[in-house]
Design a protein around this motif. Structure first.
Motif, PDB file in Angstrom:
ATOM      1  N   VAL A   1     -13.582   0.531 -60.625  1.00  0.00           N
ATOM      2  CA  VAL A   1     -12.330   0.133 -61.255  1.00  0.00           C
ATOM      3  C   VAL A   1     -11.197   1.082 -60.894  1.00  0.00           C
ATOM      4  O   VAL A   1     -10.094   0.661 -60.591  1.00  0.00           O
ATOM      5  CB  VAL A   1     -12.507   0.068 -62.789  1.00  0.00           C
ATOM      6  CG1 VAL A   1     -11.185  -0.206 -63.471  1.00  0.00           C
ATOM      7  CG2 VAL A   1     -13.521  -0.998 -63.146  1.00  0.00           C
TER       8      VAL A   1
ATOM      9  N   ASP B   1      -6.072 -13.239 -62.764  1.00  0.00           N
ATOM     10  CA  ASP B   1      -5.722 -13.547 -64.145  1.00  0.00           C
ATOM     11  C   ASP B   1      -4.621 -12.632 -64.674  1.00  0.00           C
ATOM     12  O   ASP B   1      -4.151 -12.802 -65.786  1.00  0.00           O
ATOM     13  CB  ASP B   1      -6.951 -13.506 -65.059  1.00  0.00           C
ATOM     14  CG  ASP B   1      -7.650 -12.157 -65.062  1.00  0.00           C
ATOM     15  OD1 ASP B   1      -7.230 -11.263 -64.318  1.00  0.00           O
ATOM     16  OD2 ASP B   1      -8.628 -12.022 -65.819  1.00  0.00           O
ATOM     17  N   ASP B   2      -4.136 -11.692 -63.871  1.00  0.00           N
ATOM     18  CA  ASP B   2      -3.042 -10.815 -64.268  1.00  0.00           C
ATOM     19  C   ASP B   2      -1.676 -11.382 -63.871  1.00  0.00           C
ATOM     20  O   ASP B   2      -0.663 -10.771 -64.138  1.00  0.00           O
ATOM     21  CB  ASP B   2      -3.189  -9.432 -63.628  1.00  0.00           C
ATOM     22  CG  ASP B   2      -4.327  -8.641 -64.252  1.00  0.00           C
ATOM     23  OD1 ASP B   2      -4.777  -9.026 -65.349  1.00  0.00           O
ATOM     24  OD2 ASP B   2      -4.772  -7.656 -63.637  1.00  0.00           O
TER      25      ASP B   2
ATOM     26  N   THR C   1      -3.643  -6.941 -57.842  1.00  0.00           N
ATOM     27  CA  THR C   1      -3.939  -7.333 -59.218  1.00  0.00           C
ATOM     28  C   THR C   1      -4.938  -8.462 -59.215  1.00  0.00           C
ATOM     29  O   THR C   1      -5.050  -9.226 -58.252  1.00  0.00           O
ATOM     30  CB  THR C   1      -2.671  -7.799 -59.955  1.00  0.00           C
ATOM     31  OG1 THR C   1      -2.102  -8.885 -59.240  1.00  0.00           O
ATOM     32  CG2 THR C   1      -1.666  -6.685 -60.090  1.00  0.00           C
ATOM     33  N   ASP C   2      -5.653  -8.569 -60.330  1.00  0.00           N
ATOM     34  CA  ASP C   2      -6.567  -9.683 -60.490  1.00  0.00           C
ATOM     35  C   ASP C   2      -5.774 -10.965 -60.619  1.00  0.00           C
ATOM     36  O   ASP C   2      -4.638 -10.971 -61.081  1.00  0.00           O
ATOM     37  CB  ASP C   2      -7.444  -9.507 -61.734  1.00  0.00           C
ATOM     38  CG  ASP C   2      -8.534  -8.483 -61.520  1.00  0.00           C
ATOM     39  OD1 ASP C   2      -8.966  -8.334 -60.369  1.00  0.00           O
ATOM     40  OD2 ASP C   2      -8.953  -7.869 -62.511  1.00  0.00           O
TER      41      ASP C   2
ATOM     42  N   GLU D   1     -13.023 -12.249 -60.303  1.00  0.00           N
ATOM     43  CA  GLU D   1     -13.890 -11.784 -61.373  1.00  0.00           C
ATOM     44  C   GLU D   1     -13.255 -10.601 -62.099  1.00  0.00           C
ATOM     45  O   GLU D   1     -12.488  -9.850 -61.515  1.00  0.00           O
ATOM     46  CB  GLU D   1     -15.250 -11.366 -60.801  1.00  0.00           C
ATOM     47  CG  GLU D   1     -15.961 -12.533 -60.170  1.00  0.00           C
ATOM     48  CD  GLU D   1     -17.216 -12.113 -59.447  1.00  0.00           C
ATOM     49  OE1 GLU D   1     -18.234 -12.755 -59.706  1.00  0.00           O
ATOM     50  OE2 GLU D   1     -17.181 -11.179 -58.646  1.00  0.00           O
ATOM     51  N   LYS D   2     -13.617 -10.450 -63.361  1.00  0.00           N
ATOM     52  CA  LYS D   2     -13.151  -9.288 -64.112  1.00  0.00           C
ATOM     53  C   LYS D   2     -13.734  -8.039 -63.480  1.00  0.00           C
ATOM     54  O   LYS D   2     -14.819  -8.060 -62.910  1.00  0.00           O
ATOM     55  CB  LYS D   2     -13.573  -9.402 -65.567  1.00  0.00           C
ATOM     56  CG  LYS D   2     -12.857 -10.535 -66.271  1.00  0.00           C
ATOM     57  CD  LYS D   2     -13.239 -10.597 -67.713  1.00  0.00           C
ATOM     58  CE  LYS D   2     -12.479 -11.747 -68.350  1.00  0.00           C
ATOM     59  NZ  LYS D   2     -12.885 -12.027 -69.678  1.00  0.00           N
ATOM     60  N   LYS D   3     -13.035  -6.952 -63.623  1.00  0.00           N
ATOM     61  CA  LYS D   3     -13.453  -5.697 -63.002  1.00  0.00           C
ATOM     62  C   LYS D   3     -14.879  -5.320 -63.366  1.00  0.00           C
ATOM     63  O   LYS D   3     -15.639  -4.854 -62.551  1.00  0.00           O
ATOM     64  CB  LYS D   3     -12.498  -4.586 -63.382  1.00  0.00           C
ATOM     65  CG  LYS D   3     -11.132  -4.750 -62.782  1.00  0.00           C
ATOM     66  CD  LYS D   3     -10.184  -3.698 -63.302  1.00  0.00           C
ATOM     67  CE  LYS D   3      -8.810  -3.864 -62.742  1.00  0.00           C
ATOM     68  NZ  LYS D   3      -7.987  -4.832 -63.410  1.00  0.00           N
ATOM     69  N   SER D   4     -15.265  -5.561 -64.591  1.00  0.00           N
ATOM     70  CA  SER D   4     -16.611  -5.181 -65.028  1.00  0.00           C
ATOM     71  C   SER D   4     -17.697  -6.091 -64.468  1.00  0.00           C
ATOM     72  O   SER D   4     -18.860  -5.756 -64.484  1.00  0.00           O
ATOM     73  CB  SER D   4     -16.691  -5.183 -66.556  1.00  0.00           C
ATOM     74  OG  SER D   4     -16.444  -6.496 -67.043  1.00  0.00           O
ATOM     75  N   GLU D   5     -17.312  -7.269 -63.954  1.00  0.00           N
ATOM     76  CA  GLU D   5     -18.291  -8.218 -63.426  1.00  0.00           C
ATOM     77  C   GLU D   5     -18.612  -7.983 -61.960  1.00  0.00           C
ATOM     78  O   GLU D   5     -19.556  -8.542 -61.433  1.00  0.00           O
ATOM     79  CB  GLU D   5     -17.768  -9.652 -63.581  1.00  0.00           C
ATOM     80  CG  GLU D   5     -17.654 -10.094 -65.017  1.00  0.00           C
ATOM     81  CD  GLU D   5     -17.006 -11.460 -65.128  1.00  0.00           C
ATOM     82  OE1 GLU D   5     -16.631 -12.033 -64.094  1.00  0.00           O
ATOM     83  OE2 GLU D   5     -16.884 -11.947 -66.247  1.00  0.00           O
TER      84      GLU D   5
END
Length: 129
Positions: free
Chosen positions: A109, A120-121, A117-118, A100-104
């Motif tokens: 953070v 998606d990175d 890393t995420d 998930e994105k950090k904000s989700e």
């Protein structure tokens, strides 16, 4: 011989961090992993993470978070209270990926180690397995 497994799923309960008598951190959690195809359903798989992975999972993941784990399948064996032999599959986590994105997610953070890393990175956009 090869024993490797990669799963993506949601954590069904908050991870539980404990320490062995020799002070090694260990975290256990369960992943709910969706099945594809005509046998669609959900598998609930017990996972165990040790040392750095244990503290990472405990610190940054909570119930409901989506994650990818890579590791190996192990069959736990024990004798139950009724004196019968019991067996159950367990995933020994060797690598954890944020999905998930950090904000989700509920994780801070600025507290995420730079070495993690995420998913998606990833540079080439491919999954790492």
């Amino acid at each position: 011989m090869l024993n490797s497994i990669a799963l993506m799923g949601r954590i069904t309960r908050d991870p539980e961090l404990k320490y062995t008598p020799s002070e090694k951190p260990v975290t256990s959690f369960t992943l709910a992993v969706d099945r594809d195809g005509k046998d669609a359903g959900v598998d609930f798989l017990d996972c165990v993470a040790w040392e750095a992975n244990a503290t990472l999972v405990d610190r940054f993941f909570k119930k409901g978070n989506l994650m990818i784990v890579r590791g190996r399948l192990r069959i736990k064996e024990w004798v139950g209270k009724d004196e019968t032999k019991k067996r159950a599959p367990e995933i020994v986590v060797e690598r954890v990926y944020f999905v998930e994105k950090k904000s989700e997610s509920n994780r801070p953070v600025d507290a995420i180690p730079s070495s993690f890393t995420d998913i998606d990175d990833e540079e080439d956009g491919e999954l790492p397995f």
